[in-house]
Design an enzyme around this catalytic site. Structure first.
Site, PDB file in Angstrom:
ATOM      1  N   GLY A  63      10.352   4.342  12.173  1.00 54.68           N
ATOM      2  CA  GLY A  63       9.198   3.151  12.380  1.00 54.68           C
ATOM      3  C   GLY A  63       8.098   3.891  12.396  1.00 54.68           C
ATOM      4  N   TYR A 100       5.714   5.580  -2.329  1.00 55.60           N
ATOM      5  CA  TYR A 100       6.451   6.177  -1.163  1.00 55.60           C
ATOM      6  C   TYR A 100       7.815   5.436  -0.641  1.00 55.60           C
ATOM      7  CZ  TYR A 100       6.625   7.342   4.123  1.00 55.60           C
ATOM      8  OH  TYR A 100       7.153   7.720   5.246  1.00 55.60           O
ATOM      9  N   GLY A 110       0.960  -1.220  -0.094  1.00 52.89           N
ATOM     10  CA  GLY A 110       0.050  -0.048  -0.082  1.00 52.89           C
ATOM     11  C   GLY A 110       0.864   1.176  -0.150  1.00 52.89           C
TER      12      GLY A 110
HETATM   13  P1  NAD Z   1       3.402  14.939   9.441  1.00 52.49           P
HETATM   14  O1  NAD Z   1       2.311  14.602   8.129  1.00 52.49           O
HETATM   15  O2  NAD Z   1       2.552  14.749  10.930  1.00 52.49           O
HETATM   16  O3  NAD Z   1       3.981  16.379   9.182  1.00 52.49           O
HETATM   17  C1  NAD Z   1       4.646  16.633   7.962  1.00 52.49           C
HETATM   18  C2  NAD Z   1       4.867  18.367   7.822  1.00 52.49           C
HETATM   19  O4  NAD Z   1       5.287  18.172   6.575  1.00 52.49           O
HETATM   20  C3  NAD Z   1       3.540  18.851   7.923  1.00 52.49           C
HETATM   21  O5  NAD Z   1       3.744  20.090   8.773  1.00 52.49           O
HETATM   22  C4  NAD Z   1       3.248  19.471   6.387  1.00 52.49           C
HETATM   23  O6  NAD Z   1       2.776  20.755   6.419  1.00 52.49           O
HETATM   24  C5  NAD Z   1       4.657  19.488   6.035  1.00 52.49           C
HETATM   25  N1  NAD Z   1       4.649  19.248   4.575  1.00 52.49           N
HETATM   26  C6  NAD Z   1       4.122  18.299   3.775  1.00 52.49           C
HETATM   27  N2  NAD Z   1       4.467  18.511   2.430  1.00 52.49           N
HETATM   28  C7  NAD Z   1       4.951  19.588   2.281  1.00 52.49           C
HETATM   29  C8  NAD Z   1       5.689  20.405   1.258  1.00 52.49           C
HETATM   30  N3  NAD Z   1       5.278  20.013   0.180  1.00 52.49           N
HETATM   31  N4  NAD Z   1       6.329  21.252   1.377  1.00 52.49           N
HETATM   32  C9  NAD Z   1       6.783  21.840   2.738  1.00 52.49           C
HETATM   33  N5  NAD Z   1       6.023  21.270   3.807  1.00 52.49           N
HETATM   34  C10 NAD Z   1       5.089  20.167   3.702  1.00 52.49           C
HETATM   35  O7  NAD Z   1       4.373  13.970   9.252  1.00 52.49           O
HETATM   36  P2  NAD Z   1       5.423  13.018   9.938  1.00 52.49           P
HETATM   37  O8  NAD Z   1       4.952  11.741  10.574  1.00 52.49           O
HETATM   38  O9  NAD Z   1       5.899  14.139  11.175  1.00 52.49           O
HETATM   39  O10 NAD Z   1       6.469  12.703   8.989  1.00 52.49           O
HETATM   40  C11 NAD Z   1       7.890  13.524   8.791  1.00 52.49           C
HETATM   41  C12 NAD Z   1       8.743  12.763   8.195  1.00 52.49           C
HETATM   42  O11 NAD Z   1       9.029  11.280   8.685  1.00 52.49           O
HETATM   43  C13 NAD Z   1       8.178  12.238   6.833  1.00 52.49           C
HETATM   44  O12 NAD Z   1       9.265  12.359   5.631  1.00 52.49           O
HETATM   45  C14 NAD Z   1       7.601  11.012   6.890  1.00 52.49           C
HETATM   46  O13 NAD Z   1       7.740  10.313   5.583  1.00 52.49           O
HETATM   47  C15 NAD Z   1       8.863  10.411   7.794  1.00 52.49           C
HETATM   48  N6  NAD Z   1       8.144   9.090   8.300  1.00 52.49           N
HETATM   49  C16 NAD Z   1       7.195   9.146   9.398  1.00 52.49           C
HETATM   50  C17 NAD Z   1       6.742   7.992   9.937  1.00 52.49           C
HETATM   51  C18 NAD Z   1       5.528   8.210  10.935  1.00 52.49           C
HETATM   52  O14 NAD Z   1       5.346   6.857  11.260  1.00 52.49           O
HETATM   53  N7  NAD Z   1       5.142   9.159  11.420  1.00 52.49           N
HETATM   54  C19 NAD Z   1       7.334   6.897   9.451  1.00 52.49           C
HETATM   55  C20 NAD Z   1       8.439   6.863   8.781  1.00 52.49           C
HETATM   56  C21 NAD Z   1       9.037   8.072   8.258  1.00 52.49           C
END
Ligand code: NAD
Length: 252
Positions: A185, A154, A150
């Site tokens: 994670g 990404y 899914g």
């Molecule tokens: P989130 O969605 O809670 O926060 C993401 C932030 O990025 C938000 O403030 C959003 O406004 C900003 N954003 C999104 N698109 C943007 C753009 N085009 N330009 C500028 N800002 C933008 O996400 P999160 O869970 O805090 O994730 C942060 C990072 O960690 C991401 O790269 C995500 O892929 C990675 N990640 C998260 C998890 C998880 O479980 N939460 C796991 C693995 C990796």
């Protein structure tokens, strides 16, 4: 041997940091950690209202930027730079089987999760090279190493982030610049909450069961690793991808 002038452990006094996607979730925890450690922090986020509120709270600066827009990244980073530390954290996910995704989805996922890291790093490197110091820290995902049902596109974008990190490390070691990635994670953030809302308890259970520690991580647990990589003490670490995932990378 600790280099002369090295800051005390955990301190970033005098460092200038850019954190993309720093308005909420993992990025916000990194912003708080950096600000508490004495860094001057610029939050680059699409959500300017939220970024401004956090900036006001911790003494940082907010900038509205879509990191998927390379011209905008260059303009904002030139306006607010130069930077010693760049954290490429902004990301978006999508939960759909690959057969249900469109070329438009692929373009958007690659732009925000991968090309954004190219753009921010490209904008920051010349000044880092001139200063003979820099820290590039990229937020990837364990999905990059394990694949994701899914989340094919990404995962592929995040896999690209790992390969990009290694190449930047190779090209810039001679300038005193390190580049590393953190692979989270399942972390309790608005991104994860949105996935759980869509997929229900089943997806939450699957996520926690995939970790050895059988729990979600907290954004502060990612921020701690990022803070370490940004610190003077991490000078001998480069090209690495460090899992902060409750042991997800070694299997449940
Ligand atoms: P989130 O969605 O809670 O926060 C993401 C932030 O990025 C938000 O403030 C959003 O406004 C900003 N954003 C999104 N698109 C943007 C753009 N085009 N330009 C500028 N800002 C933008 O996400 P999160 O869970 O805090 O994730 C942060 C990072 O960690 C991401 O790269 C995500 O892929 C990675 N990640 C998260 C998890 C998880 O479980 N939460 C796991 C693995 C990796």
């Amino acid at each position: 041997m600790v280099a002369p002038g090295t800051r005390p452990f955990g301190r970033l006094d005098g460092r200038r940091a850019f954190v993309s996607g720093g308005a909420q979730g993992i990025g916000a925890a990194i912003v708080r950690g950096f600000a508490e450690a004495g860094a001057h922090v610029v939050i680059g986020d699409l959500d300017f209202a939220r970024a401004s509120a956090l900036a006001g709270e911790v003494g940082a600066v907010a900038a509205r930027v879509d990191v998927g827009n390379t011209d905008m990244v260059l303009a904002i980073m030139t306006q607010h730079g130069p930077f010693d530390i760049v954290v490429n954290n902004a990301g978006v996910d999508q939960h759909a089987f690959f057969t249900d995704t469109t070329p438009e989805d692929w373009t958007r996922l690659l732009a925000v999760n991968l090309v954004s890291a190219f753009a921010c790093t490209h904008a920051a490197l010349p000044a880092m090279q001139a200063a003979a110091f820099g820290r590039i820290i990229n937020i990837t995902s364990e999905a990059a190493r394990l694949g994701s049902k899914g989340g094919a596109v990404y995962s592929a974008a995040k896999g690209g982030v790992i390969a990009f990190t290694k190449s930047i490390a190779r090209e810039n070691a001679r300038f005193g610049i390190t580049a590393n990635a953190i692979a989270p994670g399942p972390i309790r953030t608005p991104m994860l909450e949105a996935a759980v809302e869509k997929g229900g308890d089943k997806i939450l259970r699957a996520m926690t069961d995939a970790t050895l520690l059988r729990r979600l991580g907290e954004p502060e647990e990612i921020a701690a690793a990022v803070l370490f990589l940004a610190s003077d003490q991490a000078a001998y670490i480069t090209g690495e991808t460090i899992g902060v995932s409750g042991g997800m990378g070694v299997g449940g």
